[in-house]
Design an enzyme around this catalytic site. Structure first.
Site, PDB file in Angstrom:
ATOM      1  N   HIS A 167     -25.328 -29.005 -37.070  1.00 12.72           N
ATOM      2  CA  HIS A 167     -26.181 -30.105 -37.508  1.00 12.72           C
ATOM      3  C   HIS A 167     -25.412 -31.419 -37.495  1.00 12.72           C
ATOM      4  CE1 HIS A 167     -29.569 -27.579 -38.985  1.00 12.72           C
ATOM      5  NE2 HIS A 167     -28.604 -26.682 -38.924  1.00 12.72           N
ATOM      6  N   GLU A 185       0.998 -31.396 -33.873  1.00 19.79           N
ATOM      7  CA  GLU A 185       2.357 -31.802 -34.208  1.00 19.79           C
ATOM      8  C   GLU A 185       3.376 -30.997 -33.395  1.00 19.79           C
ATOM      9  OE1 GLU A 185       4.108 -33.667 -38.141  1.00 19.79           O
ATOM     10  OE2 GLU A 185       3.942 -31.523 -38.421  1.00 19.79           O
ATOM     11  N   LYS A 241      11.137 -29.661 -48.446  1.00 23.08           N
ATOM     12  CA  LYS A 241      12.320 -28.990 -47.901  1.00 23.08           C
ATOM     13  C   LYS A 241      13.558 -29.840 -48.112  1.00 23.08           C
ATOM     14  CE  LYS A 241      12.484 -28.212 -43.405  1.00 23.08           C
ATOM     15  NZ  LYS A 241      12.112 -27.512 -42.154  1.00 23.08           N
ATOM     16  N   GLY A 264       7.886 -27.222 -41.284  1.00 21.34           N
ATOM     17  CA  GLY A 264       6.848 -27.456 -42.290  1.00 21.34           C
ATOM     18  C   GLY A 264       5.516 -26.834 -41.924  1.00 21.34           C
ATOM     19  N   ARG A 265       5.056 -27.080 -40.692  1.00 22.95           N
ATOM     20  CA  ARG A 265       3.731 -26.592 -40.293  1.00 22.95           C
ATOM     21  C   ARG A 265       3.712 -25.083 -40.070  1.00 22.95           C
ATOM     22  NH1 ARG A 265       6.169 -29.866 -36.757  1.00 22.95           N
ATOM     23  NH2 ARG A 265       6.664 -29.185 -34.649  1.00 22.95           N
ATOM     24  N   GLU A 318       6.127 -39.316 -50.234  1.00 28.01           N
ATOM     25  CA  GLU A 318       4.867 -39.051 -50.936  1.00 28.01           C
ATOM     26  C   GLU A 318       5.069 -38.055 -52.073  1.00 28.01           C
ATOM     27  OE1 GLU A 318       5.177 -39.192 -47.682  1.00 28.01           O
ATOM     28  OE2 GLU A 318       3.436 -40.179 -46.765  1.00 28.01           O
ATOM     29  N   LYS A 364       7.804 -44.197 -40.520  1.00 27.68           N
ATOM     30  CA  LYS A 364       8.557 -44.154 -41.786  1.00 27.68           C
ATOM     31  C   LYS A 364       9.536 -45.313 -41.874  1.00 27.68           C
ATOM     32  CE  LYS A 364       8.712 -39.086 -42.279  1.00 27.68           C
ATOM     33  NZ  LYS A 364       9.594 -37.917 -42.371  1.00 27.68           N
TER      34      LYS A 364
END
Lengths: 526, 526
Positions: free
Chosen positions: B387, B356, B212, B269-270, B218, B502
């Site tokens: 399991h 978040e 954005k 974002g999420r 990254e 950050k």
């Protein structure tokens, strides 16, 4: 002679509850913090180190934890375990997974067999088989080489081997030992098998059917699913399938398989990665030498867990700090956060290892315990998690202890320098930064931008994620879980909590339900 | 006009704490249990239903939850949100992700633009672009068709789109709408990009760069990594890359990209899966029609969230039961357990979405709150989880509320009948059995085989996991999280907790560290 007592009956546990707690944010600030990080580190095997500088402990607390280790006879219990005492009392079984990678103590003879020799024999047979497949001596009916290996298994027959395969796939590519691509089918959801079959070349695939008992519903169902697909493709399933099972299972001596390799009742599913359960698929994928390197790393770490001095025993130390966090500080969860994309499924394996071993409310004698036992384990690789759930870890209302893993070097050969640093350096800078951010926090007039800190973490640091390092890492966590089970006085090696669901599911399929179960069955159209 | 108050100032919350709690094991037994399961169900969009028969509630508690919904003005706050009020007060932003899939209320004009029209325009542009790629009108420099799409993004630009791609990949295969294979690069670990690049055909790949701000470390690093690889392969990166970003970002008007598609600051974002962030990669992978079906499902579910009657509003009901579990019953975690292998990464997306959004300790005015907020979210698909970690869920010392999802039919066409039932029937039988096992438990003289029960769960049941159903499912959880944020009086749309890490990471890379941070940096060889 060891004695088994509940945690809350131990004098050192009472002492632990009374000892002054650490203000982590304070302890980790300034030069005092630097000293802690230098001092609170213990070497592991294969060049790894367990650093607990940012854990909420100090010399006083560590001193009491050492007393607790002694009073709970942790190393003595480990010794009893690897020397063949019946530690899994519920199922009346020995616990011998460490023996699949080394002889830690006296020879263990069970069922008239030297068990170490038995496990070595199985690995040798697997190695011979894998070498023949790679050499093109064992082929499909058309005489063509197999290129893909597909593990069919669930739980311990899936999560560990899958996590290890993913961890070493790229390493093997650059080291030229990727012999076959591996895929995994686990879920009884038919779309799992269909999805895998739709993307592989079945004519050149070998399937590894893994079930200790030979009766696991999901695995047998998926076996039939795969056999069906092989037959539809005009192939003979018995030329494409091997079995990993116990010698007494119905799969052991069947003509349905090219070969069968054996484990036994002394290897619990979630502890079976270093047995034939991991050995077959991983030896086929990477070659037997790589699997042997993995075992060597695990064996070296197992040796370290014998150390009686708590500060020299990383697994025992990790275990006891975890008990302190769970039982004294009251933290219900633990996050596992590897800064390595290769370890993307390692947290899912540890989730089983830990939660299935110690998620229990009764002690090894079947008596209810009055203290919290195994925590919820979850995690994703960093830096991905930073952009996901770390918000809650930094500023949420609950404190979640953190277990970081990081490596100085990446596995593959490619890297780029951007803004003066490589990607690997950025990755490592992030994990260093996170540890300090969690521990120390940061004040801010805007409370929304304030970080309380005081959030404890440890980190295991290694040179590179090699097969040896991965073996050591696996052993570390297996032994951590084992030691915690000893402290909580649990049987970490059974799993009675999975039985009721199986019984009820059979009842649903037989249409023998009433009450709520019948309504759910109707809603789901069964 | 809505007013924003802390949960613990509300009269209905005090009433909720006082109301008699439900003995779930008792309530779920016999015909009473059957009645509960029939009655405690609310329809969702696209044929889904939210069933809360096995939740620890009864009519009395639901009655007080309805009062709480009213007193906290939940639907009014939702209305304010979709009508364009500045709900994200911390960042001074509107919250408009619902507008990417439908017009819920009045037109929202911001920055002089009708925002619904803007989002539709972007989807239309993406659709045109995708259609041209599929038709071979947009090709690589050699005039050959693109076969693979690779999303480069992290956090919200990765988890949601990846989970959705995995959820629909097999569905698309059998419905003949799988246009391109999708891959994802997210981690700054260089082995992530290397690993993906080593298995794709870069000459026929199109990369979607998603950021954005256009400044995500990254993502920019991985962009350079990929450009490097393209150049080494003799390819022109600008012919292989598109951007999804905001109009004000440095990526918006660059010649480095074949095309750029836009989102804006009003899409967190999420919450961005239904914007261009998900739109580009998913339209390329499955075709724009499939993405439009997904949006339609989400829009239909968004409409249901307007309903003021709590018992007819599944997202609000799910939210309030979650608040009851967290704040009155004191359960710190929630497990998400889809019985669908296709939803294997959906829990990871919900983990970000929830943790978040609501992992916060201060209210929307920056004042500390005195009650627990967002829980830890984790999960894996069933039956695999059975399991693995279900042992702790059944018999551990803590109670973990459970959120099941199940479908009557599988996505792909293959299934087999073994022992009288299909794999799909076995899958559904297992989820039905688990719900009852968790709720009712089972007595046993051997305490190790005893199940206390009383472990609450809900289940969302659908016909089949189609694009529409998946859209509805996503909307349900987004709106659940939104309603919970309203109840807790949080700003669910910022994420200040990710900032400190950050800042410190930059300091490490600039070698401007001291104290503990310097020692960690040294240990990691940075």
């Amino acid at each position: 002679m060891v004695t088994w007592n509940n945690l809350d009956t131990l004098a050192s546990y009472k002492e632990l509850q009374a000892v002054e707690q650490v203000n982590l944010a304070e302890a980790m600030s300034g030069e005092n913090g630097a000293e802690r990080v230098k001092k609170y580190s213990v070497p592991m095997a294969e060049g790894l180190a367990y650093n607990y500088g940012a854990k909420q402990v100090d010399d006083n607390i560590l001193n009491v934890l050492a007393k607790l280790a002694e009073e709970a006879q942790l190393t003595e219990k480990y010794e009893a375990l690897y020397n063949g005492e019946m530690i899994n009392t519920g199922e009346k079984r020995l616990v011998l997974h460490q023996l699949t990678r080394g002889q830690l103590g006296e020879p263990v003879v069970a069922d008239g067999v030297d068990k170490r020799a038995f496990y070595v024999e199985q690995q040798t047979k697997i190695a011979e088989f894998a070498n023949k497949v790679h050499a093109g001596e064992i082929t499909n009916a058309a005489g063509e080489k197999f290129t893909t290996v597909v593990q069919i298994g669930i739980g311990g027959s899936d999560l560990g081997p899958r996590a290890i395969y993913i961890a070493l796939e790229n390493w093997a590519k650059v080291n030229d030992t990727l012999k076959m691509k591996a895929e995994f089918i686990s879920n009884v959801d038919p779309d799992d098998a269909s999805g895998v079959l739709s993307k592989i070349d079945v004519a050149h695939s070998i399937f590894v059917l893994v079930s200790k008992s030979g009766t696991t519903l999901e695995t047998l169902t998926n076996e039939s699913f795969v056999k069906d697909a092989l037959e539809k493709a005009g192939l003979d399933p018995s030329k494409h399938m091997i079995a990993v099972t116990s010698e007494t299972s119905p799969l052991a001596k069947s003509d349905d398989y090219l070969a069968a390799f054996f484990m036994d009742d002394y290897i619990g599913g979630r502890y079976s990665s270093s047995s034939a359960v991991g050995g077959a698929v991983l030896s086929l994928a990477f070659g037997p030498e790589v699997f042997a390197q993995f075992l060597a790393g695990a064996a070296a770490e197992d040796e370290l867990a014998k150390e009686k001095d708590l500060l020299k025993n990383p697994a025992m130390l990790d275990a006891l700090i975890g008990v302190y966090e769970r039982n004294v500080l009251g933290y219900p969860d633990t996050a596992v956060l590897p800064y390595s994309q290769a370890l993307s499924r390692f947290p899912a394996h540890l989730q089983q290892l830990d939660m299935e071993s110690n998620g229990k409310s009764v002690n090894r004698f079947g008596e209810p315990v009055n203290y919290p036992t195994g925590p919820v384990i979850f995690g994703e690789p960093g830096t991905n998690g930073q952009h996901s759930f770390y918000q809650l870890l930094h500023q949420g209302t609950d404190i979640v202890p953190l277990q970081f893993v990081g490596f100085k070097n990446n596995q593959m050969e490619q890297d780029v320098v951007i803004q003066g640093s490589t990607s690997q350096q950025k990755l490592c800078a992030n994990v260093a930064a996170q540890i300090v951010a969690f521990a120390c926090g940061k004040d801010d007039e805007n409370r929304n931008k304030k970080f309380e800190g005081g959030r404890p973490s440890s980190i295991i640091i290694g040179e590179k994620l090699t097969p040896e390092a991965l073996g050591a890492l696996l052993s570390h966590f297996e032994n951590k879980v084992m030691f915690q089970g000893f402290v909580w006085n649990l049987n970490s090696f059974d799993q009675e909590g999975v039985q009721l669901g199986k019984v009820l599911a059979k009842r649903v399929l037989a249409h023998e339900t009433d009450g709520a179960l019948k309504v759910y069955s109707d809603l789901l159209n069964i």
